[in-house]
Design an enzyme around this catalytic site. Structure first.
Site, PDB file in Angstrom:
ATOM      1  N   SER A 184       0.839  -1.195   0.000  1.00  0.00           N
ATOM      2  CA  SER A 184       0.000   0.000   0.000  1.00  0.00           C
ATOM      3  C   SER A 184       0.876   1.248   0.000  1.00  0.00           C
ATOM      4  CB  SER A 184      -0.878   0.018   1.252  1.00  0.00           C
ATOM      5  OG  SER A 184      -1.544   1.255   1.406  1.00  0.00           O
ATOM      6  N   TYR A 238       0.058   0.065  10.582  1.00  0.00           N
ATOM      7  CA  TYR A 238      -0.280  -0.304   9.201  1.00  0.00           C
ATOM      8  C   TYR A 238       0.901  -0.017   8.280  1.00  0.00           C
ATOM      9  CZ  TYR A 238      -2.896  -0.533   4.792  1.00  0.00           C
ATOM     10  OH  TYR A 238      -3.334  -0.854   3.524  1.00  0.00           O
TER      11      TYR A 238
END
Length: 320
Positions: free
Chosen positions: A157, A183
């Site tokens: 990501s 994350y």
């Protein structure tokens, strides 16, 4: 050669491509990108094994995949895989190894995003444990099943820009947990895993790449309320504007899965091996602040990748 972009869909990428006789493994096929990735592949004749934590949910979500397989002559089957449990990971890997049928491509699509602080069954921080360590153990165990000349596609990501890995405190034992930093660490780890896997296996012609699918409204954002999602979009737009880029637009699910399918099937292996991809092309270095296109240098650093590999082996208690 056709050039694809941010608006390309899975069907655009696979137009005229026939995948009969090729076998793929896709994790996270109970919703969103995983379902669309598997559907697109079987629609072009591929045999796909889908892995999911909740088999009942996956069964309910994959009707369109089975219909596409029936129409194309491809096939689809499901296996249970809970990436937050190394016992489940090892059981799934053992089942595939006992079956013995090889794979052309493995796509590690499953993941969690911005989850509240928690621990996996083995005591790892939820996001690092699920997104990275679960896949690290699973893929390495079944690596002998990847055909010579095969591929590993690791979904990462642009969120890797939030943070480099922290090998001194991977589980936030110091108590400074932030869901976006966690994350970021996990997504950086997904990229670094591909970098080192590519280095270790390219002698067999196997190439590995990581990618950013784009911003897509799927179940991945289930831990975010509307305010948090709006704030994230605002932050992305501010970064893009500062860099002279375009305003952020959500992708459709077929657009979001396009880069996975591109990397798995039609991209040149030597072009993508050991690289970070976005919008169906190889991304460029962009070390500036903010959530923007491109990758941060720490995410493709080979020494960083080797250090993560060693730490991951230590954490899961296995050498690969």
């Amino acid at each position: 050669m056709t050039r694809f972009n941010a608006k390309s869909t899975t069907d655009d990428v696979l137009a005229g491509v026939y995948l009969a006789g090729q076998r793929f493994l896709v994790t996270g096929v109970s919703a969103g990108l995983g379902v669309e990735t598997a559907r697109a592949l079987v629609a072009h004749g591929a045999d796909v094994v889908g892995a999911a934590r909740d088999l009942a949910k996956a069964e309910a979500a994959t009707g369109a995949i089975r219909e596409a397989a029936a129409a194309s002559g491809g096939s689809f089957e499901l296996i249970a895989l809970d990436l937050a449990s190394l016992a489940s990971v090892r059981a799934a890997a053992d089942r595939l190894l006992a079956d013995g049928r090889p794979f052309d491509v493995i796509i590690t699509n499953a993941g969690v995003m911005a989850a509240p602080f928690g621990k996996t069954a083995d005591g790892f921080e939820t996001q690092f444990g699920t997104n990275h360590l679960g896949h690290f153990t699973f893929v390495n165990r079944i690596a002998p099943l990847i055909k010579d000349g095969g591929r590993l596609v690791s979904l990462a990501s642009s969120g890797h820009r939030f943070s480099n890995i922290d090998l001194d405190d991977p589980n936030f034992d110091r108590g400074d947990y932030d869901p976006w930093i966690a994350y970021g660490r996990a997504k950086t780890a997904n990229i670094l895993f591909a970098v080192e896997f590519d280095r270790r296996h390219r002698g067999r012609g196997i190439r590995a790449a990581a990618l950013h699918p784009g911003g897509i409204q799927t179940e991945l954002s289930r831990h975010l309320d509307d305010g948090a999602l709006a704030a994230l979009v605002e932050q992305i737009n501010a970064s893009a504007q500062a860099a002279g880029g375009d305003a952020f637009e959500f992708k459709s699910i077929p657009q979001g899965a396009a880069t996975s399918v591109w990397a798995a099937t039609v991209a040149e292996p030597d072009e993508i091996g050991g690289r970070y991809l976005e919008d169906c092309h190889v991304a460029e270095l962009a070390d500036g602040e903010g959530l923007r296109a491109g990758f941060r240098s720490y995410a493709l650093d080979p020494d960083n990748a080797k250090a993560l590999w060693a730490k991951s082996e230590e954490m899961v208690g296995e050498r690969f």
